[in-house]
Design a protein around this motif. Sequence first.
Motif, PDB file in Angstrom:
ATOM      1  N   ARG A  41      -3.430  -0.881 -10.349  1.00  0.00           N
ATOM      2  CA  ARG A  41      -3.582   0.582 -10.425  1.00  0.00           C
ATOM      3  C   ARG A  41      -4.894   0.972 -11.086  1.00  0.00           C
ATOM      4  NH1 ARG A  41      -3.217   4.220 -14.289  1.00  0.00           N
ATOM      5  NH2 ARG A  41      -2.196   2.792 -15.716  1.00  0.00           N
ATOM      6  N   VAL A  42      -5.170   0.376 -12.232  1.00  0.00           N
ATOM      7  CA  VAL A  42      -6.386   0.734 -12.978  1.00  0.00           C
ATOM      8  C   VAL A  42      -7.627   0.425 -12.155  1.00  0.00           C
ATOM      9  CG1 VAL A  42      -7.778   0.244 -15.027  1.00  0.00           C
ATOM     10  CG2 VAL A  42      -5.307   0.521 -15.259  1.00  0.00           C
ATOM     11  N   HIS A  44      -7.847   0.109  -8.944  1.00  0.00           N
ATOM     12  CA  HIS A  44      -7.878   0.994  -7.778  1.00  0.00           C
ATOM     13  C   HIS A  44      -8.492   2.335  -8.167  1.00  0.00           C
ATOM     14  CE1 HIS A  44      -6.613   3.138  -4.190  1.00  0.00           C
ATOM     15  NE2 HIS A  44      -6.108   4.065  -4.984  1.00  0.00           N
ATOM     16  N   GLU A  45      -8.088   2.844  -9.339  1.00  0.00           N
ATOM     17  CA  GLU A  45      -8.564   4.154  -9.796  1.00  0.00           C
ATOM     18  C   GLU A  45      -9.971   4.094 -10.392  1.00  0.00           C
ATOM     19  OE1 GLU A  45      -5.514   5.371 -12.540  1.00  0.00           O
ATOM     20  OE2 GLU A  45      -4.107   5.854 -10.921  1.00  0.00           O
ATOM     21  N   GLN A  46     -10.333   2.942 -10.978  1.00  0.00           N
ATOM     22  CA  GLN A  46     -11.630   2.815 -11.635  1.00  0.00           C
ATOM     23  C   GLN A  46     -12.294   1.483 -11.272  1.00  0.00           C
ATOM     24  OE1 GLN A  46     -10.093   3.750 -15.733  1.00  0.00           O
ATOM     25  NE2 GLN A  46     -11.912   5.040 -15.683  1.00  0.00           N
ATOM     26  N   LYS A  57      -7.156   0.098 -21.572  1.00  0.00           N
ATOM     27  CA  LYS A  57      -6.223   0.860 -20.733  1.00  0.00           C
ATOM     28  C   LYS A  57      -4.851   0.189 -20.643  1.00  0.00           C
ATOM     29  CE  LYS A  57      -9.564   3.420 -18.116  1.00  0.00           C
ATOM     30  NZ  LYS A  57      -9.274   4.634 -18.850  1.00  0.00           N
ATOM     31  N   THR A  93     -13.444  -5.568  -9.940  1.00  0.00           N
ATOM     32  CA  THR A  93     -13.064  -4.708  -8.826  1.00  0.00           C
ATOM     33  C   THR A  93     -11.969  -5.407  -8.028  1.00  0.00           C
ATOM     34  OG1 THR A  93     -14.792  -5.670  -7.443  1.00  0.00           O
ATOM     35  CG2 THR A  93     -15.332  -3.603  -8.534  1.00  0.00           C
ATOM     36  N   GLU A  99      -6.706  -4.401  -2.808  1.00  0.00           N
ATOM     37  CA  GLU A  99      -6.499  -3.006  -2.381  1.00  0.00           C
ATOM     38  C   GLU A  99      -5.305  -2.913  -1.425  1.00  0.00           C
ATOM     39  OE1 GLU A  99      -7.514  -0.012  -3.085  1.00  0.00           O
ATOM     40  OE2 GLU A  99      -9.256  -0.421  -4.335  1.00  0.00           O
ATOM     41  N   TRP A 102      -2.158  -3.180  -3.386  1.00  0.00           N
ATOM     42  CA  TRP A 102      -1.882  -1.939  -4.104  1.00  0.00           C
ATOM     43  C   TRP A 102      -1.226  -0.926  -3.160  1.00  0.00           C
ATOM     44  CZ3 TRP A 102      -0.648   0.269  -8.305  1.00  0.00           C
ATOM     45  CH2 TRP A 102      -0.710   1.663  -8.430  1.00  0.00           C
ATOM     46  N   ARG A 103      -1.767  -0.775  -1.955  1.00  0.00           N
ATOM     47  CA  ARG A 103      -1.183   0.163  -0.989  1.00  0.00           C
ATOM     48  C   ARG A 103       0.231  -0.274  -0.603  1.00  0.00           C
ATOM     49  NH1 ARG A 103      -6.383  -0.195   0.803  1.00  0.00           N
ATOM     50  NH2 ARG A 103      -5.846  -1.569   2.528  1.00  0.00           N
ATOM     51  N   GLU A 106       3.078   0.815  -2.935  1.00  0.00           N
ATOM     52  CA  GLU A 106       3.333   2.243  -3.115  1.00  0.00           C
ATOM     53  C   GLU A 106       4.782   2.633  -2.828  1.00  0.00           C
ATOM     54  OE1 GLU A 106       1.615   6.645  -2.033  1.00  0.00           O
ATOM     55  OE2 GLU A 106       0.846   4.937  -0.921  1.00  0.00           O
TER      56      GLU A 106
END
Length: 145
Positions: A41-42, A44-46, A57, A93, A99, A102-103, A106
């Motif tokens: 999550r982190v 993905h967001e940053q 974080k 990254t 990625e 992560w999707r 969801e």
Amino acid sequence: MEEQILRIFESYREVNQVFFQLMTKAAGKHNLTAPQLIVLRVLHEQPAIRLSELADKLFLGNSTTSGIVERMAKAGLVERARTPSDRRAMTLTLTGQGEALWRETEVTRVHMMRSLLELSEADRRELDRLQHEVLRLLRKSREEA
């Protein structure tokens, strides 16, 4: 007075424990640990975050975070790169595989936590207000200690 403090503490502890159990269960469905799911999550967001920022974080130490990242890098989920401005520093990254994972998580994440949506909008606002106030008071106590 001590009993009131203890009741507040126990309430937060119990909520935290149930959240962690749900996160562990959701992560496990994707062969991840709860901390790895949070790393996804982190990042993905940053994207391109430094290890020390990620550790902050996650509320974990650098060495613990480094171990989590190492396992995720070996699994092809995270990529480490040297920063051009400071060759000693590394940024993290998600890879394409990270990625995608992560999707993929969801649906599981939303399903596990959707019961929280049963709170009314007014209750969610009040909860948010109270949590910010508790944090403010605890931070004040921490600074005074």
